[in-house]
Enzyme design. Structure first.
Site, PDB file in Angstrom:
ATOM      1  N   GLY A  25     -22.266   7.510  38.034  1.00 16.01           N
ATOM      2  CA  GLY A  25     -22.345   7.369  39.213  1.00 16.01           C
ATOM      3  C   GLY A  25     -23.824   5.887  39.619  1.00 16.01           C
ATOM      4  O   GLY A  25     -24.042   6.352  40.132  1.00 16.01           O
TER       5      GLY A  25
ATOM      6  N   LYS B 283     -26.152  16.548  22.983  1.00 15.51           N
ATOM      7  CA  LYS B 283     -26.195  17.504  21.695  1.00 15.51           C
ATOM      8  C   LYS B 283     -27.275  19.056  22.096  1.00 15.51           C
ATOM      9  O   LYS B 283     -26.151  20.053  21.403  1.00 15.51           O
ATOM     10  CB  LYS B 283     -27.125  15.884  20.869  1.00 15.51           C
ATOM     11  CG  LYS B 283     -26.859  15.733  20.228  1.00 15.51           C
ATOM     12  CD  LYS B 283     -27.329  14.631  19.688  1.00 15.51           C
ATOM     13  CE  LYS B 283     -26.780  12.945  19.161  1.00 15.51           C
ATOM     14  NZ  LYS B 283     -28.257  13.152  17.740  1.00 15.51           N
TER      15      LYS B 283
ATOM     16  N   GLY C 251     -25.130   4.125  30.616  1.00 14.92           N
ATOM     17  CA  GLY C 251     -24.746   4.892  30.463  1.00 14.92           C
ATOM     18  C   GLY C 251     -23.160   5.620  30.211  1.00 14.92           C
ATOM     19  O   GLY C 251     -22.776   4.146  30.854  1.00 14.92           O
ATOM     20  N   PRO C 252     -23.188   6.540  29.617  1.00 13.39           N
ATOM     21  CA  PRO C 252     -21.731   6.755  29.795  1.00 13.39           C
ATOM     22  C   PRO C 252     -20.743   6.638  31.472  1.00 13.39           C
ATOM     23  O   PRO C 252     -21.299   6.572  32.879  1.00 13.39           O
ATOM     24  CB  PRO C 252     -21.397   8.129  29.322  1.00 13.39           C
ATOM     25  CG  PRO C 252     -22.325   8.924  29.923  1.00 13.39           C
ATOM     26  CD  PRO C 252     -23.365   7.532  29.705  1.00 13.39           C
ATOM     27  N   PRO C 253     -19.175   6.199  31.194  1.00 11.75           N
ATOM     28  CA  PRO C 253     -18.195   6.047  32.154  1.00 11.75           C
ATOM     29  C   PRO C 253     -18.748   6.908  33.536  1.00 11.75           C
ATOM     30  O   PRO C 253     -18.673   8.337  32.682  1.00 11.75           O
ATOM     31  CB  PRO C 253     -16.950   6.062  31.984  1.00 11.75           C
ATOM     32  CG  PRO C 253     -17.412   5.807  30.524  1.00 11.75           C
ATOM     33  CD  PRO C 253     -17.908   6.334  30.060  1.00 11.75           C
ATOM     34  N   GLY C 254     -18.808   7.175  35.151  1.00  9.42           N
ATOM     35  CA  GLY C 254     -18.354   8.237  35.613  1.00  9.42           C
ATOM     36  C   GLY C 254     -19.762   8.634  36.148  1.00  9.42           C
ATOM     37  O   GLY C 254     -19.398   9.894  36.679  1.00  9.42           O
TER      38      GLY C 254
ATOM     39  N   SER D 136     -27.453  10.324  12.739  1.00 10.47           N
ATOM     40  CA  SER D 136     -27.970  11.704  12.704  1.00 10.47           C
ATOM     41  C   SER D 136     -27.144  13.327  12.022  1.00 10.47           C
ATOM     42  O   SER D 136     -27.441  13.908  12.727  1.00 10.47           O
ATOM     43  CB  SER D 136     -27.596  12.062  14.005  1.00 10.47           C
ATOM     44  OG  SER D 136     -26.163  12.221  14.400  1.00 10.47           O
TER      45      SER D 136
ATOM     46  N   THR E 160     -22.765   2.763  39.494  1.00 10.64           N
ATOM     47  CA  THR E 160     -22.797   1.858  40.880  1.00 10.64           C
ATOM     48  C   THR E 160     -23.185   2.304  42.148  1.00 10.64           C
ATOM     49  O   THR E 160     -23.236   1.595  43.089  1.00 10.64           O
ATOM     50  CB  THR E 160     -21.183   1.643  40.699  1.00 10.64           C
ATOM     51  OG1 THR E 160     -20.357   0.650  39.624  1.00 10.64           O
ATOM     52  CG2 THR E 160     -20.945   0.479  42.031  1.00 10.64           C
TER      53      THR E 160
END
Length: 826
Positions: A397, A758, A392-395, A715, A399
């Site tokens: 959670g 989205k 998923g995207p950074p930040g 898309s 880790t």
């Protein structure tokens, strides 16, 4: 050069007094003495004395031992008479009774100087060569050999010849050097060489004392030309000098090495004695500690055998050698690895749920997947299940989710970052033959965990690189394959290590860059981004308390209101996770901490108006729906690495030949979607009541704003066809509607991904209606009802359904020459 001869040595007679009247010989002869010897008359018949292991040269004095009966008889008879005999060298020294065929034909006339009767009964004789002769015929063999001979003259070079003088000088210098280098020749020989005046005697003297075999000496004796004899001797001396220099060099090096080894040995013995006096050797103590530590290890017989073998090798090594430290490090690794040591798992799933809920807000689907995974582990009792990969995207959670899993199971947690990893040896380790070799980071982290079943986080697995050092992703295949990691092979350890009890959790930002074989071995769990409401709750529950604690403030020192947090989220961050939000809260907290430290007045309850003063002007503007006043402007929905966004598509028309122009940093897939959209409208122009000929008379320019940002993906196809249809018909697009979906030439609407992101973007932009593919309806079931509140969804199968919903019959107030394009009437 040599000084030893059978029956005596040169030293035995070098010191004789030449003035003694009893003996008519000289140890060193001059040119006049040489002329006198050359005039010596030799009888026509000479008694012949065979020599076994030497050759006599004119002027040279040598001692010999006489043992054969014929030789003893010859010496005793001739010593009483004129003392003149002939000396010939034997071809084969092993022949005890040589005949005519066993002797060389050229020899030297000799004078018997002295006969000595030795205590052991042997007879020693000192003889001096006079001149050369050649045997014409052996005339008698009893009682000793007698031969008819003729004298051989010496061919001497002319006097004052520079070349010959230089040759003599070279022979003298080389001889002195050889004497100095050779341990077999005394210094008196060097004195003799320096003081010999006669060139011919010097050549003969050096030949007699040189390290040459009998055949070589005989060959030189047979040469009548003195210059040629000297040249051949010079070649031999050069070779002998080179051999001596090489031999001495080797001996010097060996002696130095032996001296160094003896010195080290003595020092070590002294150190050992001192250490024993002080309580024992630290090296031996260390080895004993290793053995004692190894006795308590729970390792297999194979590992035990390897340990004993390596420890024995360490005992045999010199502690000062470089290999000793390498061996010590290797044994320490074996001892540090937790062979057969495990922590007890806690499979209380209710407790695990509480820990996950405590550490993470939202992410319900992710938590459920993790709990399902833990439930399978509990029921199966082993870890041979797919490896978890959180992507998923950074930040968001990922880790920290791994840490929560470790906490829930009661296991140790270790993390290994794979970002930018390019060397395979980082995974498998280096071979011990390399300088600075060490084990791979997998085993290093296992040592750090001190247990063989930790939760092992492989962070950023999508960013593993590859180059000429190898492919780390391929090395990870063995680590993450449950069928292979039971015997993981590290190049440094060289013993298989069991990783099957380790719970591996990988993280990634995108799945597309992960090695396909590696992706196949992992169970992919999507950790999507957060809504504004979710971020607000995360900030209240986790981020604000953390920053207050880190900045030395009490919980009551500062209060963040919901409105203030939403303001920070919407105006100062643009991300799917909360990492940037955490930084902004930290900035606000530090500002308040500074005021408190300076004892300035500050409001504990920060107002929304104070945010601008602390964080500056808003960094981001909210993407809002821009209305439907323009024909040809449609609103789409896009997914990015930091979450969802709305995407405007603009279409304008100009007179031309039907050319299609695309701008806005579009990728190949988006360009293909635009071409499909235009071609579909050409094929269905009657449905839109547009004259087919207008497509050939008007150019189409399709633009997607924010041209500096690259865009791609299928898309936007449904948005593009709606925008182009609106431009050609001049009809308004329904107010408050946004759409996403892939189109085909057949007019089908295909499903797309990133629906949750989205939808969140649509809510932020005040969109009220969303058009989706009917196959995306299932994605809404995974989204909480509160996120869907206030939105109306249209699920479609075809493009015509989209146009019926999106296009109004009402004409737009602002049209780009679109009025003339619509057909009149039906």
């Amino acid at each position: 050069m040599s000084k030893k001869y059978k029956g005596g040595s040169l030293d035995d007679f070098m010191g004789m007094n030449p003035s003694d009247e009893e003996y008519d010989f000289m140890t060193l002869i001059s040119e006049e003495d040489e002329k006198s010897m050359g005039k010596t008359q030799i009888p026509e018949v000479l008694p012949v004395l065979p020599l076994r292991n030497t050759v006599l040269f004119p002027g040279v004095i040598i001692p010999i031992t006489v043992g054969r009966e014929k030789s003893v008889k010859l010496i005793r008879e001739k010593f009483k008479e004129d003392k003149i005999i002939g000396v010939l060298a034997q071809r084969d020294q092993d022949v005890d009774d040589p005949g005519a065929g066993d002797l060389y034909s050229i020899g030297t006339v000799a004078q018997i100087i002295k006969v000595l009767e030795m205590p052991d009964g042997a007879t020693s004789v000192i003889i001096q060569g006079k001149k050369r002769f050649e045997v014409e015929k052996i005339i008698a063999e009893t009682p000793y050999l007698q031969a008819k001979v003729k004298a051989l003259p010496e061919i001497k070079p002319p006097k004052k010849g520079q070349k010959f003088d230089a040759l003599i000088g070279s022979l003298r210098d080389l001889s002195v050097k050889i004497i100095k280098l050779s341990s077999n020749v005394s210094s008196e020989t060097s004195f003799a060489v320096k003081n010999i005046e006669s060139p011919s005697y010097l050549i003969n003297f050096i030949c007699s004392n040189s390290e040459m075999d009998i055949a070589e000496k005989q060959r030189i004796l047979e040469i009548s030309d003195l210059k040629r004899r000297g040249t051949i001797l010079l070649e031999h001396l050069m070779h002998e000098l080179q051999m001596l220099e090489l031999k001495n060099d080797i001996q010097t090096k060996v002696k130095m090495e032996l001296d160094q080894q003896q010195r080290e040995y003595l020092l070590q013995q002294q150190m050992k004695t001192i250490q024993n006096e002080l309580g024992g050797s630290p090296v031996e103590k260390e080895i004993e500690e290793m053995r004692e530590k190894g006795s308590g290890k729970k390792w297999s017989k194979e590992v035990q055998h390897a340990f004993e073998k390596e420890l024995g090798k360490l005992q045999r090594l010199n502690p000062a050698s470089a290999e000793y430290s390498v061996q010590v490090n290797y044994i320490h690794l074996m001892l540090d690895l937790p062979w057969g040591e495990f922590t007890k798992d806690n499979f209380d799933l209710k407790r695990a749920r509480k820990i996950l809920d405590r550490d993470h807000f939202a992410l319900e689907n992710v938590k459920e997947r993790i709990l399902e995974h833990l439930a399978v582990l509990k029921l199966k009792g082993d870890l041979k299940s797919p490896i978890i990969c959180l992507y998923g995207p950074p930040g968001v959670g990922k880790t920290s989710l791994g840490r929560s899993v470790a906490s829930a199971l009661g296991r140790k947690f270790v993390r290994m970052s794979l970002g930018g990893l390019r060397d395979e040896s980082e995974i498998r380790g280096h071979r011990k033959t390399y300088i600075g070799a060490m084990s791979g980071r997998i085993l290093q982290n296992i040592c750090k965990a001190k247990t063989s079943n930790p939760v092992f986080m492989l962070d950023e697995i999508d960013k593993v690189g590859r180059d000429f050092h190898g492919d780390p992703a391929s090395a990870l295949l063995e680590v993450l394959d449950p069928e292979q990691n039971i015997a993981f092979h590290d190049n440094y350890l060289e013993i298989d290590y069991d990783l099957s009890k380790v719970l591996f959790i990988a993280t990634a930002n995108t799945v597309s860059t992960i090695h396909p074989a590696l992706r196949d071995r992992m169970e992919m769990i999507n950790v999507s981004g957060y809504m504004v409401e979710e971020k607000r709750e995360i900030a209240k529950r986790h981020l604000v308390p953390k920053q207050l604690k880190e900045n030395g403030l009490y919980p009551k020192s500062l209060t963040f209101t919901n409105r203030m947090l939403e303001k920070i989220i919407e105006d100062y961050t643009r991300e799917s996770g909360v990492r940037d939000l955490d930084k902004k809260i930290a900035t606000v907290t530090r500002r308040i901490a500074k005021k408190i430290a300076l004892e300035e007045e500050c409001n504990k309850r920060i107002k929304v108006s104070d945010i601008r003063h602390i964080l500056g002007p808003p960094e981001y503007t909210k993407d809002l729906y821009q209305g439907n006043d323009f024909a040809g402007v449609a609103t789409g929905l896009a997914w990015t690495a930091v979450g969802g966004e709305i995407l405007l598509v603009e279409t304008s028309l100009s007179k031309g030949k039907g050319k299609l122009t695309l701008t806005g940093s579009l990728g190949e897939v988006m360009k293909e979607s635009a071409v499909i959209a235009l071609e579909y409208l050409k094929a269905h122009s009657e449905y839109l009541k547009v004259d087919p000929e207008v497509f050939e008379k008007w150019n189409v320019h399709l633009h997607v704003p924010q041209g500096a940002i690259p865009k791609d993906g299928p898309s936007a196809g449904v948005t593009m066809i709606t925008s182009i249809a609106s431009a050609f018909t001049g009809r308004k697009i329904k107010k408050g509607v946004a759409m996403t979906g892939e189109i085909t030439l057949r007019g089908k609407i295909l499903p797309v991904g990133g629906i949750k992101e989205k939808i969140l973007a649509a809510k932020r932009a005040n969109v009220t209606e969303i058009i989706l593919s009917k196959e995306n309806k299932k994605d809404l079931e995974r989204i909480k009802e509160q996120y869907l509140k206030g939105l109306n969804f249209y699920f479609v199968n075809t493009i015509l359904e989209v146009l019926d919903i999106a296009l109004l019959e009402e004409k737009a107030n602002i049209q780009l020459k679109s009025d003339s394009l619509a057909k009149q009437g039906a």
